[in-house]
Scaffold this motif. Sequence first.
Motif, PDB file in Angstrom:
ATOM      1  N   PRO A   1      48.494  30.800  -4.138  1.00  0.00           N
ATOM      2  CA  PRO A   1      47.681  29.800  -3.428  1.00  0.00           C
ATOM      3  C   PRO A   1      48.416  29.038  -2.341  1.00  0.00           C
ATOM      4  O   PRO A   1      48.214  27.840  -2.151  1.00  0.00           O
ATOM      5  N   PHE A   2      49.279  29.720  -1.588  1.00  0.00           N
ATOM      6  CA  PHE A   2      50.069  29.042  -0.565  1.00  0.00           C
ATOM      7  C   PHE A   2      49.824  29.690   0.798  1.00  0.00           C
ATOM      8  O   PHE A   2      49.531  30.888   0.871  1.00  0.00           O
ATOM      9  N   GLU A   3      49.972  28.900   1.849  1.00  0.00           N
ATOM     10  CA  GLU A   3      49.765  29.430   3.197  1.00  0.00           C
ATOM     11  C   GLU A   3      50.748  30.556   3.473  1.00  0.00           C
ATOM     12  O   GLU A   3      51.915  30.496   3.066  1.00  0.00           O
ATOM     13  N   ASN A   4      50.283  31.580   4.197  1.00  0.00           N
ATOM     14  CA  ASN A   4      51.105  32.784   4.381  1.00  0.00           C
ATOM     15  C   ASN A   4      51.896  32.817   5.682  1.00  0.00           C
ATOM     16  O   ASN A   4      52.676  33.741   5.906  1.00  0.00           O
ATOM     17  N   GLY A   5      51.694  31.838   6.565  1.00  0.00           N
ATOM     18  CA  GLY A   5      52.491  31.778   7.794  1.00  0.00           C
ATOM     19  C   GLY A   5      52.212  32.887   8.787  1.00  0.00           C
ATOM     20  O   GLY A   5      53.055  33.197   9.633  1.00  0.00           O
ATOM     21  N   GLN A   6      51.024  33.484   8.705  1.00  0.00           N
ATOM     22  CA  GLN A   6      50.687  34.605   9.584  1.00  0.00           C
ATOM     23  C   GLN A   6      50.863  34.257  11.054  1.00  0.00           C
ATOM     24  O   GLN A   6      51.221  35.117  11.871  1.00  0.00           O
TER      25      GLN A   6
ATOM     26  N   ASP B   1      58.632  44.252   9.635  1.00  0.00           N
ATOM     27  CA  ASP B   1      59.082  45.351   8.770  1.00  0.00           C
ATOM     28  C   ASP B   1      59.346  44.886   7.339  1.00  0.00           C
ATOM     29  O   ASP B   1      59.107  45.633   6.384  1.00  0.00           O
ATOM     30  N   LEU B   2      59.850  43.664   7.188  1.00  0.00           N
ATOM     31  CA  LEU B   2      60.210  43.165   5.861  1.00  0.00           C
ATOM     32  C   LEU B   2      59.141  42.271   5.256  1.00  0.00           C
ATOM     33  O   LEU B   2      59.379  41.618   4.234  1.00  0.00           O
ATOM     34  N   ASP B   3      57.951  42.225   5.871  1.00  0.00           N
ATOM     35  CA  ASP B   3      56.845  41.407   5.350  1.00  0.00           C
ATOM     36  C   ASP B   3      57.264  39.956   5.157  1.00  0.00           C
ATOM     37  O   ASP B   3      57.040  39.355   4.093  1.00  0.00           O
ATOM     38  N   VAL B   4      57.867  39.402   6.194  1.00  0.00           N
ATOM     39  CA  VAL B   4      58.306  38.007   6.119  1.00  0.00           C
ATOM     40  C   VAL B   4      57.098  37.068   6.145  1.00  0.00           C
ATOM     41  O   VAL B   4      57.089  36.028   5.485  1.00  0.00           O
ATOM     42  N   PHE B   5      56.054  37.441   6.907  1.00  0.00           N
ATOM     43  CA  PHE B   5      54.845  36.623   7.004  1.00  0.00           C
ATOM     44  C   PHE B   5      53.612  37.453   6.644  1.00  0.00           C
ATOM     45  O   PHE B   5      53.641  38.680   6.703  1.00  0.00           O
ATOM     46  N   GLY B   6      52.543  36.762   6.305  1.00  0.00           N
ATOM     47  CA  GLY B   6      51.295  37.444   5.968  1.00  0.00           C
ATOM     48  C   GLY B   6      51.014  37.369   4.478  1.00  0.00           C
ATOM     49  O   GLY B   6      51.724  36.721   3.704  1.00  0.00           O
TER      50      GLY B   6
ATOM     51  N   GLN C   1      55.040  33.343   2.085  1.00  0.00           N
ATOM     52  CA  GLN C   1      54.000  32.823   1.196  1.00  0.00           C
ATOM     53  C   GLN C   1      54.553  32.530  -0.196  1.00  0.00           C
ATOM     54  O   GLN C   1      54.128  31.576  -0.853  1.00  0.00           O
ATOM     55  N   ASN C   2      55.493  33.328  -0.653  1.00  0.00           N
ATOM     56  CA  ASN C   2      56.093  33.096  -1.968  1.00  0.00           C
ATOM     57  C   ASN C   2      57.052  31.908  -1.960  1.00  0.00           C
ATOM     58  O   ASN C   2      57.183  31.210  -2.972  1.00  0.00           O
ATOM     59  N   LEU C   3      57.710  31.679  -0.843  1.00  0.00           N
ATOM     60  CA  LEU C   3      58.634  30.548  -0.736  1.00  0.00           C
ATOM     61  C   LEU C   3      57.921  29.241  -0.417  1.00  0.00           C
ATOM     62  O   LEU C   3      58.345  28.164  -0.845  1.00  0.00           O
ATOM     63  N   ASN C   4      56.840  29.334   0.334  1.00  0.00           N
ATOM     64  CA  ASN C   4      56.237  28.164   0.964  1.00  0.00           C
ATOM     65  C   ASN C   4      55.710  27.125  -0.025  1.00  0.00           C
ATOM     66  O   ASN C   4      54.805  27.382  -0.801  1.00  0.00           O
TER      67      ASN C   4
ATOM     68  N   LYS D   1      56.797  25.007   9.976  1.00  0.00           N
ATOM     69  CA  LYS D   1      57.488  25.542  11.153  1.00  0.00           C
ATOM     70  C   LYS D   1      58.991  25.682  10.895  1.00  0.00           C
ATOM     71  O   LYS D   1      59.602  26.690  11.274  1.00  0.00           O
ATOM     72  N   THR D   2      59.579  24.696  10.234  1.00  0.00           N
ATOM     73  CA  THR D   2      61.019  24.735   9.942  1.00  0.00           C
ATOM     74  C   THR D   2      61.351  25.881   8.998  1.00  0.00           C
ATOM     75  O   THR D   2      62.350  26.590   9.185  1.00  0.00           O
ATOM     76  N   LEU D   3      60.521  26.074   7.974  1.00  0.00           N
ATOM     77  CA  LEU D   3      60.741  27.185   7.037  1.00  0.00           C
ATOM     78  C   LEU D   3      60.638  28.520   7.759  1.00  0.00           C
ATOM     79  O   LEU D   3      61.464  29.417   7.547  1.00  0.00           O
ATOM     80  N   ALA D   4      59.640  28.657   8.625  1.00  0.00           N
ATOM     81  CA  ALA D   4      59.465  29.909   9.376  1.00  0.00           C
ATOM     82  C   ALA D   4      60.671  30.180  10.272  1.00  0.00           C
ATOM     83  O   ALA D   4      61.173  31.312  10.315  1.00  0.00           O
TER      84      ALA D   4
END
Length: 590
Positions: free
Chosen positions: A99-104, A116-121, A127-130, A139-142
């Motif tokens: 249930p967290f924003e995915n940063g797409q 390639d590494l599915d960092v966002f989406g 999304q798992n870290l956020n 923005k800082t996390l991204a």
Amino acid sequence: MKIYKSKVKSVSEELKTINKKYNSISFFRLVSIVLFLGSLYFYMQNSTILFIGLAAVFFIAFILLMRFHSKLLFERNKREALLKINQEEISYLERKALPFENGQEFNDFHHPYAYDLDVFGEHSLFQNLNRTATFIGKKTLAQQLLTLSTNQTILDNQEATKELSEKLDWRQDFLALAKMSQDTKSSYQALLQWSKFPITPLPKWAGIASYVTPLLFIGTLITYLVTSKAIFLSYLTYIFLINLGILGMFFKRIQIEIANAEDIDKVINQYSLLLKKIEEESFQSKKLTQLQKRLKFKAQNASLHLKVLSELFSNMDTVGNLLAASLFNGTFLFNLHILKKLLSWKEAHAAILEEWLEVIGEFEMVCCLANFSYNNPGFVFPNLNSDFKIAFSNLSHPLLNEKTRVGNAVHFQPQSFMILTGSNMSGKSTFLRSLGVNMVLSGMGSVVCASEATVHPLPILVSMRLSDSLSDSESYFFAEIKRLKQIMDTLEERPAFVLLDEILRGTNSDDKRNGTIEVVKKVIAKKAIGAIATHDIEVCLTTNEYPDVLTNKCFEVEIQNDELHFDYKLRDGICKNKSATFLMKKMGVI
């Protein structure tokens, strides 16, 4: 898991108690205002001074109850946020929801590894870290996920993460306050835009008039009350209209200052509470104490400065209410005074405002890493070095199910580059992504999914999952060539950690094989560390030419009871077993 369930229980009980108090105060507040109006009514009926006294008492009681009601509302909202935080953690750990924003919005298809590494989406690393709730935090996390930090910064982040991982209550309170802010990208940008908007001083006569005409109004009003002469009532009307005329001259300026600032006072107030939370906590780690020190300005805490700004914006909102604006400005030029204070605040603080918000973002980012570490006690902080040594014990992908994921030992010394073979579905791509994601986590100061890790943080360059770019009118093959060029250009500047998965799929087998071999030779010539996955056995023979640099590793598949069996264990050598023919026969394709 247990601590989150315990918190859900305790916070739920606190919420019930607060709701009871809240409802009681609402009732007594209604009673007090009814009694106040009743007292006024009886006073008008018989002019008994007792009822005026009672009216005053009930009105004061109403004001006090309003304040208490407001505090209870704040506490209720905070408990509701805390309840949601813990419920979301339980759902996440039980793998029922994400249930967290995915940063797409931060995804960059041209970045060396983000796509390639599915960092966002959806189901991404972000999304798992956020666990952020403000735009600057997100923005800082991204940015941290996309940027390789220096070794010292990584060590500082590790130290800060360790400290905050032990401050669960503080982290959750901080996140609850952030959630209550209902901060958005638009509100964040509106505030920064306001702070950077050029300051044009008000004319001197406006400053003089802001004091002179209100004083004239008060003086004339007192004279009228003393003398009861109607002429002074006329003067009051003229002064009232003059004040409104003066305000009208600056009305456009006021609108410009508060443009796109709807509810900005509430967001700023929550920023203030977040900064206060940071200011009042005792920290030991270098990073957190340095961030805390940045919140001192002109012998005052940043939270106090922001609280003043919040109040100024809140007071300026009265200009939108025709009746209140007419009354306050016709008598005291209220909004002109607020405008002066707002411009004065901007002149004194505009240059430092963004830095204060950055501190909030940095704390939210570290809180995310701390939460990740807290939820995964088996993960470790990697030991850093500058000797190009990279090794993991029991390495796996951090987003895979803990109960089913398979760990592998992997090291890149003495041989620094791995040629990886294995049939489809054997685990090659997952292994490459495990390497890449854990290197990303290492480069930001996070724990990694391993029982032991030694890492030299390096730029990460990946060619694993490209796509046809319709907007750029280029094919998959051309996009891959561009990515390989990007990798080679970066390696010209400095060594990097390189991951390649079945490159050159858009050409014939001979061309693909020869091209892959040449890429491998050039990559190792540039001192790259990493791995390439391939199905071409002849590529594996390149290790005979470069035994000190290249090594062959593989994932095997076995047929057990007429079924394919994958153990996902990394082995030495070249893959021998194949699964394609077996699967096609089993499914009736051939």
